[in-house]
Motif scaffolding. Structure first.
Motif, PDB file in Angstrom:
ATOM      1  N   VAL A 358      38.228  40.060  33.564  1.00 54.20           N
ATOM      2  CA  VAL A 358      36.772  39.994  33.653  1.00 54.20           C
ATOM      3  C   VAL A 358      36.399  38.519  33.655  1.00 54.20           C
ATOM      4  O   VAL A 358      36.615  37.823  32.663  1.00 54.20           O
ATOM      5  N   VAL A 359      35.855  38.037  34.767  1.00 57.17           N
ATOM      6  CA  VAL A 359      35.701  36.595  34.938  1.00 57.17           C
ATOM      7  C   VAL A 359      34.254  36.153  34.773  1.00 57.17           C
ATOM      8  O   VAL A 359      33.311  36.920  34.962  1.00 57.17           O
ATOM      9  N   THR A 360      34.118  34.895  34.436  1.00 54.41           N
ATOM     10  CA  THR A 360      32.813  34.241  34.336  1.00 54.41           C
ATOM     11  C   THR A 360      32.581  33.393  35.576  1.00 54.41           C
ATOM     12  O   THR A 360      33.473  33.220  36.420  1.00 54.41           O
ATOM     13  N   GLY A 361      31.363  32.874  35.718  1.00 56.30           N
ATOM     14  CA  GLY A 361      31.073  31.875  36.743  1.00 56.30           C
ATOM     15  C   GLY A 361      31.171  32.341  38.175  1.00 56.30           C
ATOM     16  O   GLY A 361      31.226  31.504  39.078  1.00 56.30           O
ATOM     17  N   GLU A 362      31.148  33.643  38.428  1.00 63.45           N
ATOM     18  CA  GLU A 362      31.186  34.104  39.816  1.00 63.45           C
ATOM     19  C   GLU A 362      29.942  33.658  40.561  1.00 63.45           C
ATOM     20  O   GLU A 362      30.013  33.209  41.722  1.00 63.45           O
ATOM     21  N   GLU A 363      28.799  33.764  39.898  1.00 65.39           N
ATOM     22  CA  GLU A 363      27.537  33.405  40.541  1.00 65.39           C
ATOM     23  C   GLU A 363      27.417  31.900  40.781  1.00 65.39           C
ATOM     24  O   GLU A 363      26.520  31.454  41.498  1.00 65.39           O
ATOM     25  N   LYS A 364      28.300  31.119  40.206  1.00 66.74           N
ATOM     26  CA  LYS A 364      28.298  29.675  40.399  1.00 66.74           C
ATOM     27  C   LYS A 364      29.270  29.244  41.493  1.00 66.74           C
ATOM     28  O   LYS A 364      29.489  28.042  41.699  1.00 66.74           O
ATOM     29  N   GLY A 365      29.870  30.214  42.179  1.00 68.12           N
ATOM     30  CA  GLY A 365      30.802  29.881  43.255  1.00 68.12           C
ATOM     31  C   GLY A 365      32.212  30.376  43.009  1.00 68.12           C
ATOM     32  O   GLY A 365      33.172  29.692  43.365  1.00 68.12           O
ATOM     33  N   LEU A 366      32.356  31.565  42.422  1.00 67.71           N
ATOM     34  CA  LEU A 366      33.669  32.182  42.147  1.00 67.71           C
ATOM     35  C   LEU A 366      34.513  31.308  41.228  1.00 67.71           C
ATOM     36  O   LEU A 366      35.736  31.241  41.361  1.00 67.71           O
ATOM     37  N   LEU A 367      33.890  30.664  40.264  1.00 65.24           N
ATOM     38  CA  LEU A 367      34.585  29.627  39.506  1.00 65.24           C
ATOM     39  C   LEU A 367      35.505  30.178  38.424  1.00 65.24           C
ATOM     40  O   LEU A 367      36.581  29.632  38.187  1.00 65.24           O
ATOM     41  N   GLY A 368      35.095  31.238  37.719  1.00 66.81           N
ATOM     42  CA  GLY A 368      35.960  31.788  36.678  1.00 66.81           C
ATOM     43  C   GLY A 368      37.250  32.348  37.248  1.00 66.81           C
ATOM     44  O   GLY A 368      38.336  32.142  36.683  1.00 66.81           O
ATOM     45  N   SER A 369      37.159  33.042  38.379  1.00 62.47           N
ATOM     46  CA  SER A 369      38.376  33.580  38.998  1.00 62.47           C
ATOM     47  C   SER A 369      39.215  32.453  39.598  1.00 62.47           C
ATOM     48  O   SER A 369      40.450  32.529  39.614  1.00 62.47           O
ATOM     49  N   ARG A 370      38.559  31.413  40.074  1.00 64.59           N
ATOM     50  CA  ARG A 370      39.321  30.277  40.600  1.00 64.59           C
ATOM     51  C   ARG A 370      40.118  29.623  39.478  1.00 64.59           C
ATOM     52  O   ARG A 370      41.287  29.246  39.663  1.00 64.59           O
ATOM     53  N   TYR A 371      39.493  29.496  38.321  1.00 63.54           N
ATOM     54  CA  TYR A 371      40.195  28.908  37.184  1.00 63.54           C
ATOM     55  C   TYR A 371      41.353  29.811  36.753  1.00 63.54           C
ATOM     56  O   TYR A 371      42.465  29.329  36.518  1.00 63.54           O
ATOM     57  N   PHE A 372      41.093  31.130  36.675  1.00 69.74           N
ATOM     58  CA  PHE A 372      42.162  32.037  36.256  1.00 69.74           C
ATOM     59  C   PHE A 372      43.313  32.025  37.255  1.00 69.74           C
ATOM     60  O   PHE A 372      44.488  32.013  36.857  1.00 69.74           O
ATOM     61  N   ALA A 373      43.003  32.044  38.546  1.00 66.63           N
ATOM     62  CA  ALA A 373      44.067  32.047  39.554  1.00 66.63           C
ATOM     63  C   ALA A 373      44.903  30.772  39.492  1.00 66.63           C
ATOM     64  O   ALA A 373      46.110  30.793  39.764  1.00 66.63           O
ATOM     65  N   ALA A 374      44.272  29.653  39.102  1.00 66.80           N
ATOM     66  CA  ALA A 374      44.999  28.390  38.969  1.00 66.80           C
ATOM     67  C   ALA A 374      45.716  28.278  37.630  1.00 66.80           C
ATOM     68  O   ALA A 374      46.738  27.583  37.527  1.00 66.80           O
ATOM     69  N   HIS A 375      45.189  28.950  36.605  1.00 66.64           N
ATOM     70  CA  HIS A 375      45.757  28.896  35.257  1.00 66.64           C
ATOM     71  C   HIS A 375      45.909  30.313  34.703  1.00 66.64           C
ATOM     72  O   HIS A 375      45.299  30.663  33.688  1.00 66.64           O
TER      73      HIS A 375
END
Length: 527
Positions: A358-375
């Motif tokens: 369950v990710v945060t920051g999607e509305e800011k540009g998919l940022l939570g999932s981008r962070y999770f995918a990188a880390h």
């Protein structure tokens, strides 16, 4: 044939196990109510209410028997740089023959803040069509065009000769930014095409007053050398085109037909001054695991994802300032919780593990999932698929599902099998010009080589369901009316949750990993 028979047995067993679960959708709706009530204040990324929502989801995962798989228990902290415009001290001017024409912020254009703008910029303008460079299709809007030191003006969309997913990929900021910077451009102006916009300008422009964010991790920031980005209201775009020999009506007609657009210098320069308030916040991803039982496959993970954040409190519409985000995307998070509960109650045994993200920051540009995918909090090479749920819109009975990425990987065949067993039809993206495939969190898993799909309710062209969906997008998408008072088909939501649980079960129990199709563009991201 043997694999097909086994798969169908898996699906039948899953449906039998889930039959006694939340068939009326009331339990699912109770989770939506908990996440989208007014006290949650729209779950703005980094807000205390978002933290409370994250802890609520973590508690529900714990009750469903899922193991913590974050950094701090179920949570993974994510840090953001935050920007908010001080509009009274910011301005945009078109300079023509030394004379400035002041633009009205909010009406003529908005200064976009997802990238970090410079305090002041002044540079000539050049029109570069869609602003796309797509090597595979030998399509290049920058070919022969001098944009060095200039601000590039584009129209949203792309040529119909380029497949939708490919067009969407190269229109994404990470890819577009590469070509802009390689060409030496210092700014990007995008004219919004009303035909493909989900939200009318009068509402979308209100978002300019909300906070924008980027990840503090510099490796995950796009367009670092782009000094200004602007979005233009097409109704006033002729101000930018004056003296060029072209008009916005002509260009939009070509864009709506999917035709290539001309390229030409504009007769004006843009002068921008930007005043920002800045701060940093920490928000949370929530990660939980249902361990698999197969000694060889249990370290593989099928990811189920949805985003927790919405846009918080903003400009009031009809006196309501709380953007609750019930369908976007408390609904998807509620489905993850409901699927976990169904699997617990049915005592379903899975060969592979499921990872609920369950990710945060999607509305800011998919940022939570981008962070999770990188880390990632598990071995990245063992994430074998992502099933994403974002704004699936159970507004009418589930007869047709739209599957973004249907033809890109083996997951499409599994989707079709589950759908057939439920007597539900499936379709690929019916409106690729909206670029949905790269506008939700599955895209960050795709870019790490993980086959993915996003699944939502679908409609036929000209059907009553299409009219319902369009009305929802016009009136409720990113509006305070996406709240708990809207009509929702609870039985349809329950059917969707059953579908997704069965798909996750099938993917987790299949001996073979899903693979990208040989012809899929996205196969190139496979490590």
């Amino acid at each position: 044939m043997k694999r097909v028979a086994v798969v169908l047995l898996i699906v039948a067993a899953a449906f039998a196990s889930f039959a006694a679960a939340d068939t009326d959708g009331k339990r699912w709706w109770s989770y939506v109510e908990a996440l989208a009530n007014d006290s949650m204040q729209g779950r703005q990324t980094g807000s205390p209410e978002h933290r409370r929502a994250a802890e609520y989801v973590a508690d529900r995962f714990k009750e469903a028997g899922l193991a913590p798989a974050g950094v701090n228990g179920y949570l993974q902290p994510v840090k953001f740089d935050v920007r908010k415009i001080v509009e009274s001290q910011s301005s945009l001017e078109l300079i023509r023959n030394g004379k400035p024409e002041r633009l009205s912020l909010g009406e003529d254009a908005v200064i976009a803040l997802r990238n970090n703008p410079a305090d002041s910029v002044e540079a000539p303008l050049v029109f570069a069509g869609y602003g796309l460079s797509i090597p595979e299709m030998k399509f290049d809007d920058f070919a022969g065009l001098d944009v060095k030191g200039k601000i590039v003006v584009t129209i949203t969309g792309g040529p119909s000769s380029v497949p939708g997913n490919l067009r969407a990929h190269y229109g994404y900021s990470t890819e577009r930014g590469k070509f802009l910077e390689q060409a030496g451009a210092i700014g990007l102006v995008t004219i919004q095409n009303p035909s493909s916009a989900d939200v009318p300008w009068v509402r979308s422009s209100l978002a300019r007053l909300q906070e924008s964010m980027s990840l503090t991790d510099p490796a995950l920031v796009d367009m670092k050398n782009i000094r200004i980005t602007v979005t233009v209201n097409a109704a006033h775009a002729d101000k930018w085109l004056t003296g060029s020999g072209h008009a916005i009506a002509e260009l939009l007609k070509l864009a709506d037909a999917g035709q290539p657009l001309p390229h030409f210098p504009l007769k004006a320069s843009l002068r921008a001054r930007v005043k920002l308030e800045r701060r940093q916040v920490e928000s949370q991803n929530v990660v939980a695991a249902l361990p698999g039982t197969d000694s060889k496959l249990k370290d593989d993970y099928v990811v189920l994802s949805a985003h927790l954040d919405h846009v918080g409190v903003g400009e009031p519409i009809k006196g309501d300032p709380i953007y609750n985000g019930a369908m976007d995307d408390a609904s998807g998070v509620a489905s993850l919780v409901e699927i976990a509960r169904r699997l617990q109650e049915s005592k379903t045994m899975l060969r592979r593990s499921l990872l609920f993200v369950v990710v945060t920051g999607e509305e800011k540009g998919l940022l939570g999932s981008r962070y999770f995918a990188a880390h990632p909090t598990v071995d990245a090479t063992r994430m074998i698929a992502d099933l994403n749920m974002d704004m699936f819109l159970p507004l009418y009975p589930m007869r047709l599902l739209t599957v973004y990425g249907l033809g890109e990987s083996d997951l499409g065949a599994d989707v079709r099998k589950v759908a057939a067993s439920m007597k539900v039809d499936v379709q690929d993206d019916p409106a690729p010009q909206r670029n949905v495939f790269v506008r939700s969190d599955q895209y960050n898993f795709i870019r790490r080589g993980v086959p993915a799909v996003m699944i939502a309710f679908g409609s036929r062209k000209g059907s009553p369901e299409e009219a319902i969906e369009k009305a929802w997008l016009t009136n409720r998408y990113h509006a305070p009316s996406d709240d708990l008072g809207q009509p929702v088909d609870l039985a349809a939501a329950a059917a969707y949750n059953q579908f997704m649980a069965a798909l996750a079960t099938m993917t987790a129990n299949d001996s073979a990993r899903p693979q990208w199709k040989p012809e899929s563009f996205f196969r190139r991201f496979t490590p």
